[in-house]
Design a protein around this motif. Structure first.
Motif, short mmCIF file in Angstrom:
data_model
loop_
_atom_site.label_atom_id
_atom_site.label_comp_id
_atom_site.label_asym_id
_atom_site.label_seq_id
_atom_site.Cartn_x
_atom_site.Cartn_y
_atom_site.Cartn_z
N MET A 103 5.66 -7.77 0.94
CA MET A 103 4.03 -8.01 0.64
C MET A 103 3.53 -8.88 1.65
O MET A 103 2.98 -9.79 1.19
N PHE A 104 3.73 -8.71 2.80
CA PHE A 104 2.79 -9.62 3.80
C PHE A 104 2.09 -8.78 4.80
O PHE A 104 2.72 -7.92 5.63
N ILE A 105 0.79 -8.54 4.56
CA ILE A 105 -0.04 -7.58 5.18
C ILE A 105 -1.30 -8.05 5.72
O ILE A 105 -1.79 -9.16 5.52
N LYS A 106 -1.65 -7.60 7.26
CA LYS A 106 -2.80 -8.04 7.65
C LYS A 106 -4.01 -7.26 6.99
O LYS A 106 -4.16 -5.96 7.03
N PRO A 107 -5.10 -8.02 6.52
CA PRO A 107 -6.21 -7.02 5.85
C PRO A 107 -7.00 -6.90 7.07
O PRO A 107 -7.19 -7.49 8.18
N MET A 121 -4.53 -7.94 -8.22
CA MET A 121 -5.19 -7.65 -9.47
C MET A 121 -5.40 -5.94 -9.29
O MET A 121 -5.00 -5.28 -10.34
N ALA A 122 -5.85 -5.57 -8.28
CA ALA A 122 -6.05 -4.07 -8.06
C ALA A 122 -4.95 -3.26 -8.13
O ALA A 122 -5.03 -2.12 -8.55
N THR A 123 -3.83 -3.86 -7.39
CA THR A 123 -2.62 -3.11 -7.25
C THR A 123 -2.04 -3.01 -8.85
O THR A 123 -1.47 -2.10 -9.10
N VAL A 124 -2.38 -4.19 -9.62
CA VAL A 124 -1.76 -4.22 -10.90
C VAL A 124 -2.17 -3.15 -11.88
O VAL A 124 -1.51 -2.24 -12.37
N ALA A 125 -3.55 -3.23 -11.40
CA ALA A 125 -4.37 -1.99 -12.32
C ALA A 125 -4.13 -0.71 -11.80
O ALA A 125 -4.04 0.46 -12.62
N PHE A 126 -3.68 -0.49 -10.44
CA PHE A 126 -3.37 0.82 -10.01
C PHE A 126 -2.46 1.49 -10.55
O PHE A 126 -2.25 2.92 -10.73
N THR A 127 -1.34 0.69 -11.21
CA THR A 127 -0.23 1.38 -11.71
C THR A 127 -0.54 2.23 -12.96
O THR A 127 -0.24 3.49 -13.25
N LEU A 282 3.60 -0.55 -3.61
CA LEU A 282 2.43 -1.78 -3.46
C LEU A 282 2.06 -2.10 -2.15
O LEU A 282 0.85 -2.33 -2.32
N VAL A 283 2.60 -1.68 -1.04
CA VAL A 283 2.08 -1.98 0.25
C VAL A 283 1.08 -0.68 0.26
O VAL A 283 -0.25 -1.13 0.74
N ARG A 284 1.49 0.45 -0.14
CA ARG A 284 0.57 1.57 0.13
C ARG A 284 -0.71 1.36 -0.45
O ARG A 284 -2.05 1.61 -0.18
N ASN A 285 -0.58 0.89 -1.69
CA ASN A 285 -1.56 0.46 -2.79
C ASN A 285 -2.55 -0.47 -2.35
O ASN A 285 -3.72 -0.33 -2.37
N SER A 286 -1.87 -1.53 -1.60
CA SER A 286 -2.71 -2.68 -1.38
C SER A 286 -3.56 -2.05 -0.10
O SER A 286 -4.97 -2.42 0.05
N LYS A 287 -3.13 -1.24 0.74
CA LYS A 287 -3.98 -0.73 1.79
C LYS A 287 -5.14 0.16 1.38
O LYS A 287 -5.99 0.17 2.00
#
Length: 335
Positions: A103-107, A121-127, A282-287
C-alpha cells in the motif's frame, strides 16, 4: 534527526513527544518518509485509546492513513525516488520507515493533498458496497454517518442506489446533505423505521449498511430491511448488547419479511495488492477513489472538520470522543 510522534500513553491520555531518530540502513524494499498529513480514524483510534483493545497495548503510536514525502529509498526500490509524494498506511510519526511493496501509491499530481489520507476511509467503506447486491434503483440505508458511513453512503449512491442515511448528530446529517445523500434522517427523533418504510413505499430497503458498530442498532435496523434483503456489517461491533438471538434469527429466517442475509464488510476481505485471480484489491480500490475524488464524484471537503498540529493531539481525540457534532475528519499537519 528529531522525530515527533503522537503517543497513546494510557487510557484517554495522549502526548506528542519528540525523540532522536536514527533509522537503520534501509532494507531493499524499504523507504524512509516524512509525513505531510495523517488522518485520525475515529472508530479504530478511539477504541485503541480506551485501552480495551487486546491488539493495541498502551503505550502505542497510533495511525491509519497518511500522505508523505519520500526521503530515502532502499536499493531494491525502483518506482519511487526522494521527493516523491506517496499515499500509505502509516502512523502518526513524522518520520517512519515503511515498505514500498505494501500500500505505497503515488496519488495524482493534481489531487488536493489534504484529501489523500481519506482514501483509506473510502476503501474501508468500499468493502460494504463490493460485498453487497446493490443495483441501480435499489433503496439502501446506512446507519452512522461518520467518515466511513458517509463515504459508504456516497459509494452506494454512485452504484445507482437511492440512499437513506441515519445518524443522531444534526451536524452529520447536514454534512450528508452537502455530500449529496438522498435522504438523511435523525435517529434521535424516533420513527426511523416508519420513515424508511414510507420512503420505500412500504417495501423496506434491499441493503442496510451498519456503520456505527453498535450491536443494538444492527438488530433494530432489521425491521426496515425488505424481503430477500441484506445487512452488511461495516463498523466493527463493540460493546455489550443482550437480546434473545433466537428472535433475531427467526425474524431473518421466517417472520414478516424473512430471508435476510448477514454479511461482513471488513476491509481486509480483499487482498492488498492486485491479484490475477481476484478482481478487487485495496490498491485497485485506492486508485478508483483517487479518480472519484479528482472528478468530484466523491465529496471529501465537507468531511474535513479540522487541520491541526500534532501538538494538539489531546484536543483532537477529546473532540472526537466528546464533541462528535464538530469533530469528524481530523488531519494532523506535520509541516
Amino acid at each position: 534527526m528529531k522525530n515527533r510522534k503522537v503517543i497513546f500513553v494510557s487510557p484517554q491520555q495522549v502526548e506528542t513527544v519528540e525523540e532522536d531518530f536514527s533509522p537503520a540502513a534501509l532494507a531493499d524494499h524499504e523507504v524512509l518518509v516524512k509525513l505531510i498529513y495523517s488522518l485520525i480514524s475515529p472508530g479504530t483510534e478511539l477504541a485503541m485509546l480506551s485501552g480495551k483493545e487486546w491488539w493495541a497495548k498502551l503505550p502505542v503510536c497510533p495511525g491509519y492513513a497518511s500522505v508523505s514525502q519520500v526521503v530515502e529509498v532502499g536499493r531494491g526500490v525502483a518506482d519511487f525516488k526522494p521527493g516523491d509524494t506517496v499515499f500509505h498506511y502509516g502512523n502518526h510519526s513524522e518520520y517512519q520507515v515503511v515498505s514500498a511493496s505494501h500500500m505505497f501509491i503515488k496519488p495524482p499530481a493534481d489531487l488536493d493533498l489534504r484529501w489523500v489520507p481519506f482514501t483509506r476511509m473510502a476503501t474501508v467503506a468500499f468493502t460494504a458496497v463490493r460485498v453487497s447486491n446493490i443495483e441501480v434503483g435499489d433503496y439502501v440505508s446506512v446507519t452512522g454517518l461518520g467518515l466511513v458511513g458517509n463515504l459508504a453512503a456516497q459509494l452506494a449512491r454512485l452504484q445507482g442506489a437511492f440512499v437513506i442515511g441515519v445518524d443522531l448528530s444534526s451536524k452529520r446529517i447536514e454534512t450528508a446533505n452537502l455530500c449529496g445523500i438522498d435522504y438523511a434522517l435523525n435517529g434521535g427523533n424516533g420513527g426511523v423505521k416508519e420513515q424508511i418504510l414510507a420512503l420505500t413505499g412500504g417495501q423496506g430497503v434491499s441493503t442496510q449498511i451498519e456503520a456505527t458498530g453498535v450491536p443494538k442498532v444492527g438488530v433494530e435496523s432489521l425491521g426496515w430491511i425488505g424481503s430477500l434483503g441484506e445487512i452488511v456489517f461495516l463498523g466493527s461491533p463493540r460493546g455489550e448488547f443482550n437480546t434473545d438471538v433466537t428472535d433475531v434469527l427467526n425474524y431473518c429466517h421466517l417472520y414478516n419479511r424473512g430471508c435476510i442475509t448477514f454479511k461482513g464488510g471488513h476491509e481486509w476481505r480483499y487482498p492488498t495488492e492486485p491479484n490475477a485471480f481476484v478482481k478487487h484489491s485495496l490498491v485497485r480500490n485506492s486508485k478508483i477513489v483517487f479518480e472519484l475524488m479528482k472528478q468530484n464524484r466523491l465529496q471529501i471537503e465537507p468531511l474535513l472538520s479540522h487541520v491541526i498540529k500534532p501538538e494538539q493531539a489531546q484536543e483532537a481525540y477529546d473532540g472526537l470522543r466528546n464533541n462528535k457534532d464538530d469533530y469528524n475528519g481530523v488531519l494532523f499537519d506535520w509541516s
